[in-house]
Design an enzyme around this catalytic site. Structure first.
Site, PDB file in Angstrom:
ATOM      1  N   SER A   1       0.847  -1.202   0.000  1.00  0.00           N
ATOM      2  CA  SER A   1       0.000   0.000   0.000  1.00  0.00           C
ATOM      3  C   SER A   1       0.876   1.244   0.000  1.00  0.00           C
ATOM      4  O   SER A   1       1.717   1.421   0.883  1.00  0.00           O
ATOM      5  CB  SER A   1      -0.899   0.012   1.241  1.00  0.00           C
ATOM      6  OG  SER A   1      -1.401   1.325   1.434  1.00  0.00           O
TER       7      SER A   1
ATOM      8  N   HIS B   1      -1.167  -2.093  -3.903  1.00  0.00           N
ATOM      9  CA  HIS B   1      -2.459  -1.879  -3.232  1.00  0.00           C
ATOM     10  C   HIS B   1      -2.772  -0.390  -3.225  1.00  0.00           C
ATOM     11  O   HIS B   1      -1.988   0.416  -2.726  1.00  0.00           O
ATOM     12  CB  HIS B   1      -2.345  -2.433  -1.809  1.00  0.00           C
ATOM     13  CG  HIS B   1      -3.592  -2.369  -0.984  1.00  0.00           C
ATOM     14  ND1 HIS B   1      -4.510  -3.394  -0.937  1.00  0.00           N
ATOM     15  CD2 HIS B   1      -4.060  -1.421  -0.146  1.00  0.00           C
ATOM     16  CE1 HIS B   1      -5.489  -3.085  -0.097  1.00  0.00           C
ATOM     17  NE2 HIS B   1      -5.246  -1.872   0.400  1.00  0.00           N
TER      18      HIS B   1
ATOM     19  N   ASP C   1      -5.440   2.474  -2.020  1.00  0.00           N
ATOM     20  CA  ASP C   1      -6.513   2.719  -1.046  1.00  0.00           C
ATOM     21  C   ASP C   1      -7.343   3.930  -1.442  1.00  0.00           C
ATOM     22  O   ASP C   1      -6.913   5.066  -1.262  1.00  0.00           O
ATOM     23  CB  ASP C   1      -5.899   2.971   0.336  1.00  0.00           C
ATOM     24  CG  ASP C   1      -5.392   1.700   0.975  1.00  0.00           C
ATOM     25  OD1 ASP C   1      -6.178   0.750   1.091  1.00  0.00           O
ATOM     26  OD2 ASP C   1      -4.197   1.663   1.352  1.00  0.00           O
TER      27      ASP C   1
ATOM     28  N   MET D   1     -10.451   6.376  -0.868  1.00  0.00           N
ATOM     29  CA  MET D   1     -11.304   6.825   0.243  1.00  0.00           C
ATOM     30  C   MET D   1     -12.163   7.993  -0.224  1.00  0.00           C
ATOM     31  O   MET D   1     -11.643   8.935  -0.824  1.00  0.00           O
ATOM     32  CB  MET D   1     -10.427   7.264   1.418  1.00  0.00           C
ATOM     33  CG  MET D   1      -9.484   6.161   1.875  1.00  0.00           C
ATOM     34  SD  MET D   1      -8.423   6.725   3.190  1.00  0.00           S
ATOM     35  CE  MET D   1      -7.482   5.229   3.498  1.00  0.00           C
TER      36      MET D   1
ATOM     37  N   HIS E   1      -8.467  -1.078  -3.344  1.00  0.00           N
ATOM     38  CA  HIS E   1      -9.308  -1.243  -2.150  1.00  0.00           C
ATOM     39  C   HIS E   1     -10.178  -0.006  -2.019  1.00  0.00           C
ATOM     40  O   HIS E   1      -9.691   1.063  -1.701  1.00  0.00           O
ATOM     41  CB  HIS E   1      -8.373  -1.430  -0.937  1.00  0.00           C
ATOM     42  CG  HIS E   1      -9.077  -1.480   0.382  1.00  0.00           C
ATOM     43  ND1 HIS E   1      -8.415  -1.329   1.575  1.00  0.00           N
ATOM     44  CD2 HIS E   1     -10.382  -1.670   0.694  1.00  0.00           C
ATOM     45  CE1 HIS E   1      -9.293  -1.424   2.575  1.00  0.00           C
ATOM     46  NE2 HIS E   1     -10.486  -1.620   2.065  1.00  0.00           N
TER      47      HIS E   1
ATOM     48  N   MET F   1     -12.733   2.146  -0.211  1.00  0.00           N
ATOM     49  CA  MET F   1     -13.434   2.505   1.026  1.00  0.00           C
ATOM     50  C   MET F   1     -14.411   3.601   0.646  1.00  0.00           C
ATOM     51  O   MET F   1     -14.216   4.783   0.938  1.00  0.00           O
ATOM     52  CB  MET F   1     -12.415   2.941   2.088  1.00  0.00           C
ATOM     53  CG  MET F   1     -11.656   1.749   2.660  1.00  0.00           C
ATOM     54  SD  MET F   1     -10.082   2.217   3.386  1.00  0.00           S
ATOM     55  CE  MET F   1      -9.035   2.113   1.943  1.00  0.00           C
TER      56      MET F   1
ATOM     57  N   MET G   1      -9.950  -6.447   7.547  1.00  0.00           N
ATOM     58  CA  MET G   1      -9.303  -5.240   8.050  1.00  0.00           C
ATOM     59  C   MET G   1      -8.803  -5.495   9.472  1.00  0.00           C
ATOM     60  O   MET G   1      -9.584  -5.871  10.351  1.00  0.00           O
ATOM     61  CB  MET G   1     -10.276  -4.054   8.062  1.00  0.00           C
ATOM     62  CG  MET G   1     -10.731  -3.583   6.691  1.00  0.00           C
ATOM     63  SD  MET G   1      -9.398  -3.206   5.532  1.00  0.00           S
ATOM     64  CE  MET G   1      -8.526  -1.907   6.407  1.00  0.00           C
TER      65      MET G   1
ATOM     66  N   GLY H   1      -9.030   3.926   7.054  1.00  0.00           N
ATOM     67  CA  GLY H   1      -8.955   5.382   6.949  1.00  0.00           C
ATOM     68  C   GLY H   1      -7.543   5.925   6.964  1.00  0.00           C
ATOM     69  O   GLY H   1      -7.271   6.942   6.354  1.00  0.00           O
TER      70      GLY H   1
ATOM     71  N   ASP I   1      -5.278  -6.543   6.121  1.00  0.00           N
ATOM     72  CA  ASP I   1      -4.846  -5.186   5.789  1.00  0.00           C
ATOM     73  C   ASP I   1      -4.848  -4.309   7.036  1.00  0.00           C
ATOM     74  O   ASP I   1      -5.900  -4.076   7.640  1.00  0.00           O
ATOM     75  CB  ASP I   1      -5.814  -4.632   4.731  1.00  0.00           C
ATOM     76  CG  ASP I   1      -5.424  -3.255   4.217  1.00  0.00           C
ATOM     77  OD1 ASP I   1      -4.328  -2.769   4.558  1.00  0.00           O
ATOM     78  OD2 ASP I   1      -6.220  -2.679   3.457  1.00  0.00           O
ATOM     79  N   GLY I   2      -3.667  -3.806   7.392  1.00  0.00           N
ATOM     80  CA  GLY I   2      -3.545  -2.847   8.486  1.00  0.00           C
ATOM     81  C   GLY I   2      -2.605  -3.325   9.566  1.00  0.00           C
ATOM     82  O   GLY I   2      -2.826  -4.367  10.180  1.00  0.00           O
TER      83      GLY I   2
ATOM     84  N   GLY J   1       1.664  -1.494   4.341  1.00  0.00           N
ATOM     85  CA  GLY J   1       1.903  -0.102   3.950  1.00  0.00           C
ATOM     86  C   GLY J   1       3.161   0.434   4.571  1.00  0.00           C
ATOM     87  O   GLY J   1       4.270   0.194   4.090  1.00  0.00           O
ATOM     88  N   SER J   2       2.999   1.125   5.720  1.00  0.00           N
ATOM     89  CA  SER J   2       4.118   1.869   6.289  1.00  0.00           C
ATOM     90  C   SER J   2       5.332   1.002   6.616  1.00  0.00           C
ATOM     91  O   SER J   2       6.467   1.473   6.487  1.00  0.00           O
ATOM     92  CB  SER J   2       3.662   2.619   7.542  1.00  0.00           C
ATOM     93  OG  SER J   2       2.998   1.748   8.427  1.00  0.00           O
TER      94      SER J   2
HETATM   95  C1  DX5 Z   1      -6.201   1.475   5.833  1.00  0.00           C
HETATM   96  C2  DX5 Z   1      -5.734   0.973   4.478  1.00  0.00           C
HETATM   97  C3  DX5 Z   1      -4.496   0.164   4.530  1.00  0.00           C
HETATM   98  C4  DX5 Z   1      -3.266   0.920   4.998  1.00  0.00           C
HETATM   99  C5  DX5 Z   1      -2.216  -0.049   5.440  1.00  0.00           C
HETATM  100  O1  DX5 Z   1      -7.436   2.089   5.685  1.00  0.00           O
HETATM  101  O2  DX5 Z   1      -6.742   0.149   3.910  1.00  0.00           O
HETATM  102  O3  DX5 Z   1      -4.247  -0.462   3.280  1.00  0.00           O
HETATM  103  O4  DX5 Z   1      -2.751   1.733   3.980  1.00  0.00           O
HETATM  104  O5  DX5 Z   1      -1.168   0.690   6.000  1.00  0.00           O
HETATM  105  P1  DX5 Z   1      -0.292   0.128   7.218  1.00  0.00           P
HETATM  106  O6  DX5 Z   1       0.324  -1.163   6.751  1.00  0.00           O
HETATM  107  O7  DX5 Z   1       0.669   1.217   7.468  1.00  0.00           O
HETATM  108  O8  DX5 Z   1      -1.243  -0.131   8.369  1.00  0.00           O
HETATM  109 ZN    ZN Z   2      -6.214  -1.034   2.098  1.00  0.00          ZN
END
Ligand code: DX5
Ligand code: ZN
Length: 206
Positions: free
Chosen positions: A6, A30, A32, A34, A63, A65, A132, A137, A167-168, A189-190
């Site tokens: 992500s 990935h 995201d 929103m 993904h 949201m 999730m 978010g 995810d997360g 992600g991070s």
């Molecule tokens: C949250 C997203 C995730 C997020 C994951 O709403 O759907 O995909 O970017 O990031 P990390 O791995 O940093 O939690």
């Molecule tokens: Zn996501």
């Protein structure tokens, strides 16, 4: 384990981040999306999502949201390889069938507090469930451990074998419980994008 990266936290630095994903051993990019309604954040409007898909040489995993079925259709026109939207949003399987008719794999995402019974009417129509493990978010949140019990229960009850993704908050510490729960794809992600060389993180997740 397959890894989907992500780039949410690199939103302002997208070209560099996607180039790093392209050069890494990640399986998917990935993205995201929103809408500011389903979650209190707005990211990846159609034009930026389209650009990200074009820049990627990995399979894309979008993904959504978003709260509105019409918005799901708009992103389906961008033809990502996989499109995941939330079970909390749909009322029947029509949108799933529509997206599949475009040749796109369909995932259903489920929030931490939503009961897995909500997924059951759709299991035979979808390719993947995205559990999730944070409230959606934001990137960089803490992994909610209890989600892995939900995954185990879902796998026991599901009449069909699906891709199981999470995810997360996935990192080198939480990956073990993802593996043990039976996930075959992790979204990270991070943990990945904080590294200069993305493979230094991805190697700990595969
Ligand atoms: C949250 C997203 C995730 C997020 C994951 O709403 O759907 O995909 O970017 O990031 P990390 O791995 O940093 O939690
Ligand atoms: Zn996501």
């Amino acid at each position: 384990m397959k890894v989907s990266v992500s780039v949410l936290k690199e939103y302002d630095n997208l070209e560099v981040a996607i180039d790093k994903v392209n050069k890494s051993s990640a399986n998917y990019l990935h993205i995201d999306v929103m809408d500011g309604i389903f979650v209190n954040n707005s990211k990846f409007p159609l034009d930026i999502c389209e650009k990200a898909i074009k820049l990627s040489n990995k399979e894309t995993d979008v993904h959504l949201m978003v709260n509105d079925v019409e918005t799901i259709k708009e992103y389906a026109y961008l033809k990502p390889n996989r499109l995941t939207f939330h079970v909390e949003v749909i009322k029947n399987n029509e949108i799933i069938k529509y997206v599949k008719s475009l040749g796109i794999k369909v995932g259903l995402a489920i929030n931490p507090e939503t009961n897995i019974n909500e997924l059951m009417p759709y299991v035979n129509d979808i390719d993947l469930v995205l559990f999730m493990s944070v409230n959606p978010g934001l990137g960089g949140q803490k992994f909610i451990n209890s989600v892995t019990d939900k995954i185990k229960l879902f796998k026991k009850l599901s009449p069909k074998e699906l891709d199981i993704s999470i995810d997360g908050g996935v990192n080198n510490e939480t990956i073990n419980s993802c593996r043990e729960a039976g996930c075959n794809i992790v979204v990270a992600g991070s943990y990945v994008t904080n590294m200069d060389n993305y493979d230094d993180a991805i190697v700990n997740l595969t």
